[in-house]
Write a protein that holds these residues in place. Structure first.
Motif, mmCIF file in Angstrom:
data_model
loop_
_atom_site.group_PDB
_atom_site.id
_atom_site.type_symbol
_atom_site.label_atom_id
_atom_site.label_comp_id
_atom_site.label_asym_id
_atom_site.label_seq_id
_atom_site.Cartn_x
_atom_site.Cartn_y
_atom_site.Cartn_z
ATOM 1 N N LEU A 38 12.773 5.705 4.861
ATOM 2 C CA LEU A 38 13.886 4.961 5.447
ATOM 3 C C LEU A 38 15.138 4.974 4.582
ATOM 4 N N THR A 39 14.949 5.024 3.272
ATOM 5 C CA THR A 39 16.101 4.971 2.362
ATOM 6 C C THR A 39 16.582 6.344 1.940
ATOM 7 N N GLY A 40 15.726 7.349 2.108
ATOM 8 C CA GLY A 40 16.108 8.692 1.707
ATOM 9 C C GLY A 40 16.177 8.875 0.203
ATOM 10 N N ARG A 41 15.435 8.045 -0.534
ATOM 11 C CA ARG A 41 15.418 8.200 -1.991
ATOM 12 C C ARG A 41 14.031 7.866 -2.520
ATOM 13 N N PRO A 42 13.679 8.397 -3.680
ATOM 14 C CA PRO A 42 12.328 8.145 -4.211
ATOM 15 C C PRO A 42 12.099 6.660 -4.466
ATOM 16 N N LYS B 186 18.446 -4.298 -8.084
ATOM 17 C CA LYS B 186 19.525 -3.308 -8.089
ATOM 18 C C LYS B 186 19.107 -2.068 -7.296
ATOM 19 N N TYR B 187 17.872 -1.614 -7.500
ATOM 20 C CA TYR B 187 17.360 -0.475 -6.730
ATOM 21 C C TYR B 187 17.360 -0.793 -5.232
ATOM 22 N N LEU B 188 16.893 -1.976 -4.859
ATOM 23 C CA LEU B 188 16.839 -2.341 -3.441
ATOM 24 C C LEU B 188 18.230 -2.385 -2.822
ATOM 25 N N GLN B 189 19.201 -2.947 -3.558
ATOM 26 C CA GLN B 189 20.560 -3.011 -3.028
ATOM 27 C C GLN B 189 21.124 -1.607 -2.800
ATOM 28 N N ASP B 190 20.917 -0.727 -3.763
ATOM 29 C CA ASP B 190 21.433 0.636 -3.641
ATOM 30 C C ASP B 190 20.704 1.425 -2.555
ATOM 31 N N ALA B 191 19.390 1.244 -2.476
ATOM 32 C CA ALA B 191 18.589 2.034 -1.531
ATOM 33 C C ALA B 191 18.852 1.630 -0.089
ATOM 34 N N PHE B 192 18.903 0.314 0.169
ATOM 35 C CA PHE B 192 19.056 -0.168 1.546
ATOM 36 C C PHE B 192 20.508 -0.469 1.914
ATOM 37 N N LYS B 193 21.409 -0.471 0.913
ATOM 38 C CA LYS B 193 22.844 -0.720 1.146
ATOM 39 C C LYS B 193 23.058 -2.067 1.842
ATOM 40 N N VAL B 194 22.570 -3.121 1.189
ATOM 41 C CA VAL B 194 22.627 -4.470 1.752
ATOM 42 C C VAL B 194 23.236 -5.441 0.751
ATOM 43 N N PRO B 195 23.736 -6.589 1.238
ATOM 44 C CA PRO B 195 24.307 -7.587 0.338
ATOM 45 C C PRO B 195 23.240 -8.369 -0.417
ATOM 46 N N LEU B 196 23.694 -9.025 -1.465
ATOM 47 C CA LEU B 196 22.799 -9.750 -2.366
ATOM 48 C C LEU B 196 23.441 -11.071 -2.774
ATOM 49 N N VAL B 197 22.663 -12.152 -2.737
ATOM 50 C CA VAL B 197 23.102 -13.418 -3.318
ATOM 51 C C VAL B 197 22.201 -13.726 -4.511
ATOM 52 N N ILE B 198 22.820 -14.137 -5.610
ATOM 53 C CA ILE B 198 22.102 -14.438 -6.845
ATOM 54 C C ILE B 198 22.390 -15.879 -7.229
ATOM 55 N N GLN B 199 21.346 -16.690 -7.257
ATOM 56 C CA GLN B 199 21.474 -18.113 -7.571
ATOM 57 C C GLN B 199 21.220 -18.351 -9.059
ATOM 58 N N LEU B 200 22.162 -19.013 -9.718
ATOM 59 C CA LEU B 200 21.988 -19.439 -11.103
ATOM 60 C C LEU B 200 21.719 -20.942 -11.090
ATOM 61 N N THR B 201 20.490 -21.302 -11.386
ATOM 62 C CA THR B 201 20.067 -22.698 -11.239
ATOM 63 C C THR B 201 20.363 -23.481 -12.530
ATOM 64 N N ASP C 272 0.826 -1.204 0.000
ATOM 65 C CA ASP C 272 0.000 0.000 0.000
ATOM 66 C C ASP C 272 0.865 1.261 0.000
ATOM 67 N N ALA C 273 0.211 2.401 -0.156
ATOM 68 C CA ALA C 273 0.915 3.681 -0.249
ATOM 69 C C ALA C 273 1.712 3.979 1.008
ATOM 70 N N ALA C 274 1.183 3.580 2.173
ATOM 71 C CA ALA C 274 1.891 3.850 3.433
ATOM 72 C C ALA C 274 3.224 3.097 3.485
ATOM 73 N N THR C 275 3.229 1.851 3.013
ATOM 74 C CA THR C 275 4.468 1.071 3.009
ATOM 75 C C THR C 275 5.474 1.654 2.027
ATOM 76 N N ILE C 276 5.001 2.065 0.863
ATOM 77 C CA ILE C 276 5.895 2.643 -0.143
ATOM 78 C C ILE C 276 6.470 3.966 0.352
ATOM 79 N N ASP C 277 5.649 4.779 1.010
ATOM 80 C CA ASP C 277 6.143 6.029 1.600
ATOM 81 C C ASP C 277 7.179 5.745 2.684
ATOM 82 N N ARG C 278 6.961 4.667 3.422
ATOM 83 C CA ARG C 278 7.909 4.306 4.475
ATOM 84 C C ARG C 278 9.258 3.907 3.883
ATOM 85 N N VAL C 279 9.241 3.186 2.773
ATOM 86 C CA VAL C 279 10.479 2.822 2.085
ATOM 87 C C VAL C 279 11.241 4.082 1.680
ATOM 88 N N ALA C 280 10.525 5.054 1.136
ATOM 89 C CA ALA C 280 11.164 6.304 0.731
ATOM 90 C C ALA C 280 11.778 7.022 1.929
#
Length: 341
Positions: A53-57, A111-126, A43-51
């Motif tokens: 907490l991350t300081g970016r649109p 990519k947006y989530l990694q940059d916005a929250f500054k967190v690590p990422l694991v990518i599985q190639l199956t 919902d809009a409240a959650t999306i606004d909260r993401v903005a």
């Protein structure tokens, strides 16, 4: 007296699992999907909260409801607000030489989530999955995994925060221990109910789901998350779109288009612009003009062509810069000391 009842066309059952997406003429019922998987709408409240907490649109995929549901995302945001971190997990089944636009969508959002929250990422190639499901050899599956890794790296992921792995090269140790633990918790009947396996499916398919489940446990990656067994995992994912009935919403002639305007609900170019045109104001102007008939179908298609051309050329240039050595670096078994930096 008895009468023969008229035949009623049976509505096609909606099926969404990792290997099959199908629905009737109306396409996927997303409200039904949300209920079926026990999700909540973003919902809009959650999306606004993401903005906040991350300081970016928020990403356009969030602003426009393209990533539309979640499970327990607010719990991750609660912890993040208290200073605790999480990690991201997504993946790709490498069955072709390159990724198409639809394949790139979840990686663009990740990519947006990694940059916005500054967190690590694991990518599985199956690559093992594609060996089991497709007519591919082990070596061809492994080769396609590396080729797909180049497209993924070209999305711009941070090498200091990203670990890419192929199952054929990585599965074992703590990762395999977690696979066995998950496997013991799932009965055959439950697996059939969830994934739709049939008696003709070989046991490789039936035993595969734990392989995709355990990257969500930090203990599967002791070289990254040793001593962080309570670390939460956020998984951005998307389902394949049913485009069987896709068509233009514009009218059959210029005269009718001027008079009636386009049906934006079914128009494919508008759907693509919704995904790939960044400017919200420009998108609304295009929709308004196309809907009221002041814009013609050919104009909208040309606008879309320009947007897609720029996106694809930008990605092609980035991919051309990815070397085999860069792939080796992203896939190297190594700690990521700056992953939360």
């Amino acid at each position: 007296m008895t009468a023969v009842a008229p035949e009623v066309e049976k509505e096609e059952e909606q099926v969404v699992n990792p290997w099959e997406v199908s629905a009737g003429k109306g396409g996927i019922d997303y409200d039904k999907l949300v209920d079926q998987f026990g999700c909540q709408r973003l919902d809009a409240a959650t999306i606004d909260r993401v903005a906040r907490l991350t300081g970016r649109p928020p990403h356009r995929f969030l602003r426009r409801g393209l990533f539309f549901a979640h499970r327990d995302f607010n719990e991750i945001l609660d912890l993040y607000e208290k200073g605790e971190k999480f990690y991201l997990y997504t993946g790709r089944g490498p069955s072709s030489e390159a990724l198409h636009l639809g394949h790139l969508v979840p990686f663009m959002f990740t990519k947006y989530l990694q940059d916005a929250f500054k967190v690590p990422l694991v990518i599985q190639l199956t690559d093992d999955e594609k060996f089991l499901w497709k007519n591919l050899t082990v070596n061809e599956s492994k080769r396609l995994a590396r080729e797909n890794a180049k497209d993924i790296i070209a999305c711009g992921f941070d090498v200091e925060k990203t670990f890419i792995f192929s199952d054929f090269n990585f599965v074992g140790g703590a990762f395999y221990e977690n696979m066995v633990k998950v496997a013991r918790c799932v009965t055959y009947n439950k697996a059939v109910g969830i994934f739709g396996f049939s008696q003709e499916d070989h046991i490789g398919k039936i035993s595969f789901p734990p392989v995709q489940a355990v990257p969500s446990f930090p203990s599967s990656f002791p070289h990254l998350f040793s001593g962080m067994e309570q670390l939460r995992c956020l998984i951005p994912c998307a389902i394949d779109q049913v485009n069987k009935y896709a068509f233009s919403g514009g009218q059959d002639s210029e005269e009718l288009q001027r008079e009636l305007g386009a049906n934006l609900e079914v128009d494919v170019p508008i759907k693509y612009l919704n995904f790939f045109l960044e400017d919200d104001n420009e998108l609304e102007l295009i929709k308004k003009g196309y809907g009221d008939g002041s814009r013609l179908t050919v104009e909208v298609k040309n606008l879309l062509g320009d947007v897609l051309y720029q996106l694809i050329e930008r990605h092609k240039r980035a991919r051309a810069q990815v070397t085999e050595e860069m792939v080796d670096t992203f896939m190297a078994l190594r700690p990521l000391p700056n992953m939360f930096g």
